[in-house]
Design a protein around this motif. Structure first.
Motif, PDB file in Angstrom:
ATOM      1  N   LYS A 176       0.836  -1.213   0.000  1.00 54.67           N
ATOM      2  CA  LYS A 176       0.000   0.000   0.000  1.00 54.67           C
ATOM      3  C   LYS A 176       0.867   1.257   0.000  1.00 54.67           C
ATOM      4  N   ILE A 177       1.989   1.201   0.747  1.00 52.18           N
ATOM      5  CA  ILE A 177       2.887   2.363   0.785  1.00 52.18           C
ATOM      6  C   ILE A 177       3.283   2.723  -0.645  1.00 52.18           C
ATOM      7  N   HIS A 178       3.681   1.713  -1.423  1.00 46.15           N
ATOM      8  CA  HIS A 178       4.134   1.955  -2.794  1.00 46.15           C
ATOM      9  C   HIS A 178       2.991   2.396  -3.690  1.00 46.15           C
ATOM     10  N   LYS A 179       1.806   1.891  -3.397  1.00 49.91           N
ATOM     11  CA  LYS A 179       0.651   2.279  -4.188  1.00 49.91           C
ATOM     12  C   LYS A 179       0.344   3.776  -3.965  1.00 49.91           C
ATOM     13  N   TYR A 180       0.340   4.185  -2.687  1.00 44.39           N
ATOM     14  CA  TYR A 180       0.075   5.602  -2.401  1.00 44.39           C
ATOM     15  C   TYR A 180       1.115   6.484  -3.074  1.00 44.39           C
ATOM     16  N   ILE A 181       2.384   6.067  -3.011  1.00 41.93           N
ATOM     17  CA  ILE A 181       3.449   6.890  -3.586  1.00 41.93           C
ATOM     18  C   ILE A 181       3.281   6.996  -5.101  1.00 41.93           C
ATOM     19  N   THR A 182       3.071   5.854  -5.774  1.00 40.31           N
ATOM     20  CA  THR A 182       2.985   5.921  -7.234  1.00 40.31           C
ATOM     21  C   THR A 182       1.729   6.659  -7.682  1.00 40.31           C
ATOM     22  N   GLU A 183       0.684   6.614  -6.860  1.00 45.49           N
ATOM     23  CA  GLU A 183      -0.539   7.336  -7.248  1.00 45.49           C
ATOM     24  C   GLU A 183      -0.551   8.777  -6.720  1.00 45.49           C
ATOM     25  N   HIS A 184       0.573   9.196  -6.119  1.00 49.87           N
ATOM     26  CA  HIS A 184       0.698  10.550  -5.554  1.00 49.87           C
ATOM     27  C   HIS A 184      -0.431  10.861  -4.588  1.00 49.87           C
ATOM     28  N   LYS A 185      -0.772   9.875  -3.768  1.00 52.72           N
ATOM     29  CA  LYS A 185      -1.850  10.105  -2.796  1.00 52.72           C
ATOM     30  C   LYS A 185      -1.258  10.194  -1.399  1.00 52.72           C
ATOM     31  N   HIS A 186      -1.897  11.003  -0.544  1.00 54.30           N
ATOM     32  CA  HIS A 186      -1.515  11.011   0.862  1.00 54.30           C
ATOM     33  C   HIS A 186      -2.141   9.820   1.555  1.00 54.30           C
ATOM     34  N   THR A 187      -1.437   9.262   2.526  1.00 51.90           N
ATOM     35  CA  THR A 187      -2.075   8.247   3.350  1.00 51.90           C
ATOM     36  C   THR A 187      -3.006   8.982   4.312  1.00 51.90           C
ATOM     37  N   LYS A 188      -4.270   8.655   4.265  1.00 49.09           N
ATOM     38  CA  LYS A 188      -5.213   9.394   5.115  1.00 49.09           C
ATOM     39  C   LYS A 188      -5.324   8.733   6.484  1.00 49.09           C
ATOM     40  N   TRP A 189      -4.343   9.004   7.354  1.00 48.40           N
ATOM     41  CA  TRP A 189      -4.381   8.463   8.710  1.00 48.40           C
ATOM     42  C   TRP A 189      -5.568   9.056   9.444  1.00 48.40           C
ATOM     43  N   ASN A 190      -6.245   8.225  10.196  1.00 46.72           N
ATOM     44  CA  ASN A 190      -7.332   8.749  11.027  1.00 46.72           C
ATOM     45  C   ASN A 190      -6.751   9.320  12.300  1.00 46.72           C
ATOM     46  N   ARG A 191      -7.129  10.528  12.602  1.00 45.84           N
ATOM     47  CA  ARG A 191      -6.619  11.207  13.765  1.00 45.84           C
ATOM     48  C   ARG A 191      -7.193  10.589  15.043  1.00 45.84           C
ATOM     49  N   ILE A 192      -6.345  10.374  16.040  1.00 39.50           N
ATOM     50  CA  ILE A 192      -6.824   9.764  17.285  1.00 39.50           C
ATOM     51  C   ILE A 192      -6.953  10.818  18.379  1.00 39.50           C
ATOM     52  N   HIS A 193      -5.839  11.506  18.702  1.00 43.28           N
ATOM     53  CA  HIS A 193      -5.896  12.556  19.732  1.00 43.28           C
ATOM     54  C   HIS A 193      -6.327  13.849  19.075  1.00 43.28           C
ATOM     55  N   SER A 194      -7.295  14.503  19.678  1.00 46.11           N
ATOM     56  CA  SER A 194      -7.676  15.780  19.103  1.00 46.11           C
ATOM     57  C   SER A 194      -8.344  16.675  20.145  1.00 46.11           C
ATOM     58  N   LEU A 195      -7.687  17.783  20.451  1.00 44.33           N
ATOM     59  CA  LEU A 195      -8.261  18.751  21.381  1.00 44.33           C
ATOM     60  C   LEU A 195      -9.197  19.670  20.608  1.00 44.33           C
ATOM     61  N   PRO A 196     -10.184  20.263  21.306  1.00 43.79           N
ATOM     62  CA  PRO A 196     -11.043  21.220  20.600  1.00 43.79           C
ATOM     63  C   PRO A 196     -10.223  22.425  20.133  1.00 43.79           C
ATOM     64  N   ASP A 197     -10.742  23.151  19.153  1.00 47.52           N
ATOM     65  CA  ASP A 197     -10.019  24.276  18.551  1.00 47.52           C
ATOM     66  C   ASP A 197      -9.675  25.394  19.538  1.00 47.52           C
ATOM     67  N   HIS A 198     -10.474  25.518  20.595  1.00 47.72           N
ATOM     68  CA  HIS A 198     -10.234  26.647  21.502  1.00 47.72           C
ATOM     69  C   HIS A 198      -9.121  26.374  22.513  1.00 47.72           C
ATOM     70  N   VAL A 199      -8.497  25.178  22.433  1.00 45.34           N
ATOM     71  CA  VAL A 199      -7.435  24.840  23.386  1.00 45.34           C
ATOM     72  C   VAL A 199      -6.068  24.936  22.712  1.00 45.34           C
ATOM     73  N   TYR A 200      -5.122  25.523  23.428  1.00 43.82           N
ATOM     74  CA  TYR A 200      -3.755  25.601  22.924  1.00 43.82           C
ATOM     75  C   TYR A 200      -2.895  24.580  23.661  1.00 43.82           C
ATOM     76  N   PHE A 201      -2.290  23.696  22.943  1.00 42.61           N
ATOM     77  CA  PHE A 201      -1.371  22.731  23.546  1.00 42.61           C
ATOM     78  C   PHE A 201      -0.093  22.704  22.725  1.00 42.61           C
ATOM     79  N   ASN A 202       1.034  22.717  23.400  1.00 38.11           N
ATOM     80  CA  ASN A 202       2.299  22.774  22.697  1.00 38.11           C
ATOM     81  C   ASN A 202       3.211  21.617  23.106  1.00 38.11           C
ATOM     82  N   HIS A 203       3.589  20.790  22.139  1.00 41.00           N
ATOM     83  CA  HIS A 203       4.443  19.648  22.460  1.00 41.00           C
ATOM     84  C   HIS A 203       5.826  20.057  22.958  1.00 41.00           C
ATOM     85  N   SER A 204       6.448  21.029  22.289  1.00 39.51           N
ATOM     86  CA  SER A 204       7.828  21.343  22.665  1.00 39.51           C
ATOM     87  C   SER A 204       7.899  21.848  24.108  1.00 39.51           C
TER      88      SER A 204
END
Ligand code: HEC
Ligand code: HEC
Ligand code: HEC
Ligand code: HEC
Ligand code: HEC
Ligand code: HEC
Length: 360
Positions: free
Chosen positions: A257-285
């Protein structure tokens, strides 16, 4: 008297419908169409004189919570939908890939069987399978409820011993069915709590981090110096997967599948797991680099999991509890700049409880 008689026949009719569902499943039919023949082979009713593992033992037809490395029937569908019967046949007669050969070695399928299996695989409809079933369950539940009410009514109103014992039996049967179904439904409902979304590629942190000793930062390289940790671009996977073309668990199927996505110039659409609401600021660094926290504090035992899931609640209380309990690390370069020298300040004392720090 007449009305009781018709009531009695009505109940017998209901019981008949109720059990005919169960019996119809096992009814033999010599005039099966290709799809049904394919379904039988797939599910293990193999042709006489042959014995091999049913496809269904590895290729799921229902979603699971645990990882199943073999492709599900829906993924097979995707893969073979543009294949001819001949293409599918040659996958078995002229197989490639160590794991594929190993797991299908005892399977022998003739031209017709290939045709049947293909027509079955292509006929399975993911959305259909689920909705039809729950609709069906609902009708059966309704039937058993009516059955119970009617039986109770008859027992109360009628003196006839035979009729009464018949009704008692039907109450017991219907109640058993009801409670069994409700139990099944209830235990299914809880599953969403542990739900980790299916990902387009079965990427395993356990295989990459624990077994192949990759750093988290190798892939999530922005985590030290920016707000977001980011999911790597599929190009990064090619650093290794131009050479590593087959995995021990999933064979060629997932890495292809990795090679298929690359040759078809497609992004792998990972499903997001962690997600804070837009009004929250969180910084990893701020947390990883400045506070020096380990990823596991918030994400749990990532390196031992095949499937990613959210471990922490990501609630406001969760953030603030930690800020109250932890001290800021005043000895690192960041705080020297600001000339802060008190040692035992919690994050909360330092401003980690100010609304504006976390909210835009
Ligand atoms: C013991 C487990 C197992 C059984 C049984 C099994 N498979 Fe598979 N199958 C796999 C795995 C794992 C893969 C992915 C390996 C790969 O493609 O390299 C796979 C891949 C496939 C593929 C994809 C090939 C491709 O295009 O890449 C097809 C088609 C397939 N199986 C059909 C079947 C059919 C039909 C049966 C039953 C007659 C069956 N399998 C039985 C484990 C199994
Ligand atoms: C080889 C690359 C790679 C490495 C190394 C890696 N990851 Fe990942 N990570 C990914 C990919 C790809 C995803 C998206 C797929 C998924 O969720 O499983 C991901 C997803 C995640 C997620 C979930 C993201 C979301 O959607 O919320 C977390 C958390 C995570 N990784 C943490 C870690 C940690 C902690 C480490 C080190 C122990 C690590 N990763 C090492 C590639 C990697
Ligand atoms: C630094 C090298 C490296 C990078 C980068 C890397 N992988 Fe891998 N990957 C491996 C190795 C080594 C294996 C193990 C192969 C085996 O099972 O023998 C593997 C196995 C896999 C497997 C098959 C697992 C199995 O056992 O069947 C998949 C799928 C996979 N990687 C996906 C990805 C994806 C998606 C990315 C990019 C986000 C990625 N990998 C990045 C080295 C890498
Ligand atoms: C203090 C807690 C905390 C620590 C420590 C932490 N994370 Fe996160 N992580 C989060 C939160 C909260 C989110 C959700 C962010 C959002 O939705 O904006 C997240 C999201 C992610 C994501 C999804 C993509 C993104 O950036 O939103 C990845 C990947 C990830 N973290 C990887 C890591 C890695 C790797 C480490 C260690 C180097 C790490 N995290 C350390 C709390 C933490
Ligand atoms: C496991 C503990 C932990 C968790 C959980 C945590 N933090 Fe923090 N946070 C810290 C520490 C430690 C610092 C102090 C970093 C430093 O030394 O400046 C910090 C600092 C901050 C700061 C900067 C405060 C300031 O005064 O500049 C913000 C903003 C912040 N965190 C937001 C969040 C949000 C939003 C969440 C929840 C989604 C969260 N944190 C969860 C430990 C945590
Ligand atoms: C350490 C970080 C942090 C601080 C400080 C903080 N919040 Fe929050 N707040 C969050 C997070 C994270 C969420 C999202 C929780 C969720 O999605 O359930 C949130 C959600 C909220 C919500 C939305 C409620 C909801 O259920 O979605 C409100 C309103 C709110 N905060 C108000 C405040 C106020 C007022 C303050 C100051 C007294 C404050 N917050 C301080 C992290 C913080």
């Amino acid at each position: 008297m007449r009305s009781y008689k018709s009531l009695f026949y009505g109940i017998v009719f209901l019981i008949f419908i109720f059990f005919s569902n169960i019996c119809s499943a096992s009814k033999e039919n010599d005039f099966l169409n290709d799809q049904r023949k394919g379904e039988r082979i797939f599910k293990g009713f193999t042709v006489e004189g042959k014995s091999y593992n049913a496809c269904i033992e590895c290729h799921n037809i229902k979603p699971t919570v645990n990882i199943n490395w073999a492709p599900s029937i829906f993924e097979l569908q995707n893969k073979i939908k543009s294949d001819s019967d001949y293409d599918l046949a040659s996958k078995f007669s002229n197989p490639s890939g160590e794991l594929f050969i190993k797991l299908h070695s005892d399977i022998s399928l003739d031209e017709n069987e290939i045709k049947y299996i293909k027509s079955y695989i292509l006929s399975v409809d993911k959305s259909n399978v689920n909705t039809r079933k729950s609709y069906f369950t609902l009708i059966k539940l309704l039937f058993s409820l009516i059955l119970i009410f009617v039986s109770v009514f008859v027992i109360v109103k009628k003196q006839n011993i035979i009729l009464r014992s018949l009704m008692s039996v039907s109450i017991i049967a219907a109640s058993a069915y009801l409670s069994h179904t409700i139990y099944l439904q209830a235990s299914n409902m809880g599953l969403s709590q542990y739900y980790a979304p299916d990902q387009p590629i079965k990427f395993s942190h356990k295989i990459h981090v624990q077994q192949n000793k990759l750093d988290c930062q190798y892939c999530h390289h922005s985590v030290d110096d920016s707000k977001s940790a980011t999911i790597p671009h599929t190009n990064l996977c090619l650093n290794c997967h131009t050479v590593v073309r087959e995995g021990g668990m999933s064979g060629k199927f997932e890495i292809d599948k990795i090679h298929k996505y690359i040759t078809e110039h497609k992004h792998t659409k990972w499903n997001r797991i962690h997600s804070l609401p837009d009004h929250v600021y969180f910084n990893h660094s701020q947390h990883v680099n400045i506070a020096g926290l380990d990823c596991t504090e918030c994400h749990g035992d990532v390196q031992n999991q095949h499937i990613q899931k959210q471990i922490s609640p990501l609630s406001m209380g969760w953030c603030i509890d930690c800020h109250k309990e932890r001290n800021v690390n005043v000895h690192n370069g960041y705080y020297k700049e600001f000339d802060i020298n008190s040692n035992n300040k919690s994050v909360a004392d330092q401003g980690g409880r100010d609304c504006s720090k976390c909210h835009y």
